[in-house]
Design an enzyme around this catalytic site. Structure first.
Site, PDB file in Angstrom:
ATOM      1  N   PHE A  43       0.921  -1.054  -0.074  1.00 24.73           N
ATOM      2  CA  PHE A  43      -0.046  -0.164  -0.036  1.00 24.73           C
ATOM      3  C   PHE A  43       1.014   1.316  -0.003  1.00 24.73           C
ATOM      4  O   PHE A  43       1.656   1.312   0.760  1.00 24.73           O
ATOM      5  CB  PHE A  43      -1.004  -0.135   1.306  1.00 24.73           C
ATOM      6  CG  PHE A  43      -2.186   1.123   1.306  1.00 24.73           C
ATOM      7  CD1 PHE A  43      -3.284   0.712   0.756  1.00 24.73           C
ATOM      8  CD2 PHE A  43      -1.481   2.278   1.618  1.00 24.73           C
ATOM      9  CE1 PHE A  43      -4.207   1.682   0.482  1.00 24.73           C
ATOM     10  CE2 PHE A  43      -2.839   3.308   1.571  1.00 24.73           C
ATOM     11  CZ  PHE A  43      -3.984   2.789   1.031  1.00 24.73           C
ATOM     12  N   ARG A  52     -12.006  -4.910  -6.870  1.00 26.11           N
ATOM     13  CA  ARG A  52     -11.747  -5.506  -5.392  1.00 26.11           C
ATOM     14  C   ARG A  52     -13.186  -5.652  -4.918  1.00 26.11           C
ATOM     15  O   ARG A  52     -13.922  -4.802  -4.626  1.00 26.11           O
ATOM     16  CB  ARG A  52     -10.820  -4.338  -4.874  1.00 26.11           C
ATOM     17  CG  ARG A  52     -10.121  -5.000  -3.684  1.00 26.11           C
ATOM     18  CD  ARG A  52      -9.173  -3.987  -3.299  1.00 26.11           C
ATOM     19  NE  ARG A  52      -9.734  -3.076  -2.709  1.00 26.11           N
ATOM     20  CZ  ARG A  52      -9.221  -2.357  -1.438  1.00 26.11           C
ATOM     21  NH1 ARG A  52      -8.156  -2.664  -1.076  1.00 26.11           N
ATOM     22  NH2 ARG A  52      -9.816  -1.352  -1.220  1.00 26.11           N
ATOM     23  N   ASP A 108       1.982  -4.488   8.972  1.00 23.16           N
ATOM     24  CA  ASP A 108       0.812  -3.660   8.827  1.00 23.16           C
ATOM     25  C   ASP A 108      -0.373  -4.509   8.602  1.00 23.16           C
ATOM     26  O   ASP A 108      -0.555  -5.459   7.825  1.00 23.16           O
ATOM     27  CB  ASP A 108       0.953  -3.000   7.363  1.00 23.16           C
ATOM     28  CG  ASP A 108      -0.029  -1.955   7.079  1.00 23.16           C
ATOM     29  OD1 ASP A 108      -1.192  -2.256   7.468  1.00 23.16           O
ATOM     30  OD2 ASP A 108       0.249  -0.886   6.389  1.00 23.16           O
ATOM     31  N   TYR A 111     -10.980   1.595  10.509  1.00 21.23           N
ATOM     32  CA  TYR A 111     -12.361   2.215   9.737  1.00 21.23           C
ATOM     33  C   TYR A 111     -12.510   1.182   8.740  1.00 21.23           C
ATOM     34  O   TYR A 111     -13.425   1.338   8.020  1.00 21.23           O
ATOM     35  CB  TYR A 111     -12.031   3.564   9.049  1.00 21.23           C
ATOM     36  CG  TYR A 111     -10.710   3.805   8.388  1.00 21.23           C
ATOM     37  CD1 TYR A 111     -10.681   3.274   7.022  1.00 21.23           C
ATOM     38  CD2 TYR A 111      -9.627   4.504   8.977  1.00 21.23           C
ATOM     39  CE1 TYR A 111      -9.622   3.568   6.359  1.00 21.23           C
ATOM     40  CE2 TYR A 111      -8.503   4.663   8.059  1.00 21.23           C
ATOM     41  CZ  TYR A 111      -8.654   4.254   6.923  1.00 21.23           C
ATOM     42  OH  TYR A 111      -7.364   4.464   6.343  1.00 21.23           O
ATOM     43  N   LYS A 112     -11.684   0.058   8.412  1.00 19.45           N
ATOM     44  CA  LYS A 112     -12.046  -0.972   7.428  1.00 19.45           C
ATOM     45  C   LYS A 112     -12.886  -2.004   8.073  1.00 19.45           C
ATOM     46  O   LYS A 112     -14.292  -2.002   8.367  1.00 19.45           O
ATOM     47  CB  LYS A 112     -10.651  -1.466   6.992  1.00 19.45           C
ATOM     48  CG  LYS A 112     -10.051  -0.316   5.890  1.00 19.45           C
ATOM     49  CD  LYS A 112      -8.582  -0.529   5.302  1.00 19.45           C
ATOM     50  CE  LYS A 112      -8.218   0.537   4.766  1.00 19.45           C
ATOM     51  NZ  LYS A 112      -6.727   0.340   4.636  1.00 19.45           N
TER      52      LYS A 112
HETATM   53  C1  PLP Z   1      -5.851   1.486   4.263  1.00 21.93           C
HETATM   54  C2  PLP Z   1      -4.265   1.513   4.777  1.00 21.93           C
HETATM   55  C3  PLP Z   1      -3.589   2.295   5.264  1.00 21.93           C
HETATM   56  C4  PLP Z   1      -4.331   3.643   5.469  1.00 21.93           C
HETATM   57  O1  PLP Z   1      -3.450   4.366   5.920  1.00 21.93           O
HETATM   58  P1  PLP Z   1      -4.182   6.014   6.845  1.00 21.93           P
HETATM   59  O2  PLP Z   1      -3.012   6.514   7.293  1.00 21.93           O
HETATM   60  O3  PLP Z   1      -5.286   5.175   7.848  1.00 21.93           O
HETATM   61  O4  PLP Z   1      -4.785   6.558   5.644  1.00 21.93           O
HETATM   62  C5  PLP Z   1      -2.271   2.115   5.312  1.00 21.93           C
HETATM   63  N1  PLP Z   1      -1.935   0.761   4.984  1.00 21.93           N
HETATM   64  C6  PLP Z   1      -2.603  -0.012   4.381  1.00 21.93           C
HETATM   65  C7  PLP Z   1      -1.972  -1.291   4.182  1.00 21.93           C
HETATM   66  C8  PLP Z   1      -3.796   0.244   4.148  1.00 21.93           C
HETATM   67  O5  PLP Z   1      -4.527  -0.709   3.619  1.00 21.93           O
END
Ligand code: PLP
Length: 415
Positions: free
Chosen positions: A128, A374, A200, A225-226
Site C-alpha cells: 500500500f 476489488r 501492517d 475504519y475498514k
Molecule cells: C488503508 C491502509 C492504510 C491507510 O493509512 P491511513 O494513514 O489510515 O490513511 C495504510 N496501509 C495499508 C496497508 C492500508 O490498507
C-alpha cells in the site's frame, strides 16, 4: 454459460449461518450489497449510541469534567486492549491513536533507533503506497537510511534480509491481491538476521484471526475504519511487544506520550509502556464511535468469522468463474483460501467502468488501478445470498455490455 446455483440452497446457508444475527447490529441502506467493508466498514448501531452520548451528555453537559468522569483520558488504551484481543496481543501492548501512516512513521523510527549501526528498511514494492511514502519520510530524516524493495531489488523479500537490515515493514494481507503472508515464518527470518519486523494489519484486523505474540512479532500497525467498522477516519492502532517497551523511543514526542502529561514539566520523558506511542490530544468523538464498534467485536468468535469469510470468498470465485469467465474476467491473487485475506480481486481491461456500473446497481465494491475490481467480504454483515446477487448483477452487466455507457467512464477522486 453455466447456470447460477439454486437460490433456495443459498438461502439455506444464510439460515444456518451462526453469524447471521450480527447483521442486525448494523445500519445498511436498502437495496445495497456492500462489498467494500475493506475500505470503509458499515455503521454499527452501537457507534451511533456512543456518539450521541459522548456529544450530548459528556461534551455538552459534562464539559471539561468528562476527561476524568467519562473516562475520555483512558480511551486510547482501553480501546487498544479491545483491538489487542483481535490481533493476538496481550493487555497493554496496543494503543489506538493517530493514523496508520503516522504510526508507521513512529514504528520505523523506533525500530531504527533500536538497531544502531544498521540502516536498511526492507519493504514491498507492491505495498500500500502510504507505507512506502512514510518509509521515504523516515529516510529523509536519517541520511544513512536505505530502502530495499521486494519486486525491485529482489523477487522475494527473504532475499533482501541480511545483517545490514534494521527493520522489515510488511503487509500481512496485500491490499490489492488479498494474498496473506506467513507471519511466524517471516518474523523468524527477520529475527535470524537480527532485524525487527513491523506488520501492517490494515487488511487483517477484523478480517481474520492473527496471533502477534505467538508469532513473536515486534511491532504492528493498522486501521480501524475498514473491517473494524470504526467510522470514516477512525483512529488507527499501534502494537509493540512488551519486551521492547522500555527501549522504544519515537520522535513524535508530544505531551500525551509523556510520563506525566499534567505535570507540565520541561523536557520530554517517555510514558510507561505502549503510551509512549501517543502524541497529542486524541479525537474523543471518533474514539467513542470506535468503542461502539469494538463492543460488537467483543462478541465475535474469530474462528467462526474466518470460516464464513473463506466460504464467502470461495463461493464468489466459484460463481464468477462459472458465469463470467467468458467475458475476460480473471482472478488475481491466489486460489488457495488459506493464503487469502477476506477479499477477492478480479482483473478486467474495463475494470473501472464495470465497477461503476455495479455501484450504479447497488453492488458496491471498489477499483484499484490499473485494472482491478476489488470485493471485500465482511462476515458480520454480508451473507451468501448477497454473494449470489452480486454475481448475478456482474454477469448481467457483462453480458449486456451495460458498462459501456459513457457515464461509467468518468473518474472520481476516490475510487
Ligand atoms: C488503508 C491502509 C492504510 C491507510 O493509512 P491511513 O494513514 O489510515 O490513511 C495504510 N496501509 C495499508 C496497508 C492500508 O490498507
Amino acid at each position: 454459460m453455466t447456470a447460477m446455483p439454486d437460490l433456495a440452497a443459498i438461502e439455506a446457508r444464510d439460515a444456518a449461518d451462526p453469524l447471521r444475527h450480527m447483521r442486525d447490529r448494523f445500519v445498511l441502506p436498502q437495496g445495497v450489497i456492500y462489498l467494500d467493508g475493506n475500505s470503509l466498514g458499515a455503521a454499527p448501531k452501537e457507534a451511533f449510541a456512543e456518539l450521541d452520548k459522548a456529544a450530548k451528555e459528556e461534551w455538552a453537559q459534562g464539559l471539561i469534567r468528562s476527561w476524568n468522569h467519562a473516562g475520555w483520558f483512558d480511551l486510547a488504551l482501553q480501546l487498544g486492549d479491545k483491538v489487542g484481543r483481535l490481533i493476538g496481543a496481550g493487555p497493554g501492548e496496543t494503543v489506538v491513536c493517530d493514523t496508520t501512516s503516522t504510526n508507521i512513521y513512529k514504528a520505523l523510527q523506533a525500530a531504527l533507533s533500536m538497531r544502531p549501526g544498521r540502516s536498511v528498511i526492507v519493504a514491498e514494492g507492491d505495498s500500500f503506497p502510504t507505507d512506502l511514502y512514510m518509509a521515504e519520510g523516515v529516510a529523509s530524516t536519517r541520511p544513512d537510511v536505505k530502502i530495499r524493495l521486494e519486486g525491485v531489488d529482489a523477487d522475494n523479500i527473504e532475499d533482501l534480509i541480511d545483517d545490514s537490515v534494521a527493520v522489515v515493514l510488511v503487509n500481512h494481507v496485500n491490499y490489492k491481491s488479498g494474498i496473506l503472508r506467513d507471519m511466524a515464518a517471516l518474523t523468524a527470518k527477520a529475527h535470524a538476521a537480527g532485524a525487527l519486523i513491523v506488520w501492517d494489519l490494515c487488511h487483517t484486523a477484523g478480517a481474520l484471526p492473527v496471533e502477534l505474540n505467538a508469532a513473536n512479532a515486534d511491532m504492528a500497525v493498522g486501521c480501524t475504519y475498514k473491517y473494524l467498522n470504526g467510522g470514516p477516519g477512525a483512529p488507527a492502532f499501534i502494537y509493540a511487544a512488551r519486551r521492547h517497551h522500555e527501549q522504544i523511543r519515537q520522535p513524535l514526542s508530544g505531551w500525551w506520550g509523556h510520563a506525566r502529561p499534567f505535570a507540565f514539566t520541561q523536557g520530554y520523558e517517555p510514558g510507561a509502556g505502549i503510551t509512549r506511542f501517543l502524541c497529542g490530544t486524541q479525537p474523543v468523538l471518533s474514539l467513542r464511535a470506535l468503542k461502539g464498534s469494538l463492543d460488537v467485536w467483543d462478541e465475535v468468535d474469530l474462528n467462526a468469522l474466518r470460516k464464513k469469510s473463506i466460504e464467502l470468498t470461495e463461493l464468489f470465485i466459484e460463481l464468477v468463474e462459472a458465469t463470467c469467465g467468458e467475458f475476460g474476467v480473471k482472478l488475481e491473487g491466489t486460489r488457495d483460501p488459506n493464503r487469502r485475506g477476506s477479499q477477492v480481486s478480479f482483473s478486467h481491461e474495463n475494470a473501472y467502468e464495470i465497477m461503476q456500473a455495479l455501484i450504479d446497481r447497488g453492488v458496491i465494491g471498489d477499483f484499484r488501478a490499473p485494472n482491478v475490481m476489488r470485493f471485500g467480504f465482511t462476515p458480520l454483515y454480508v451473507g451468501y445470498r448477497d454473494v449470489w446477487e452480486a454475481v448475478a448483477t456482474l454477469r448481467d452487466i457483462l453480458a449486456t455490455g451495460a458498462w459501456q455507457d459513457t457515464r461509467f467512464a468518468v473518474r472520481a477522486a476516490v475510487t
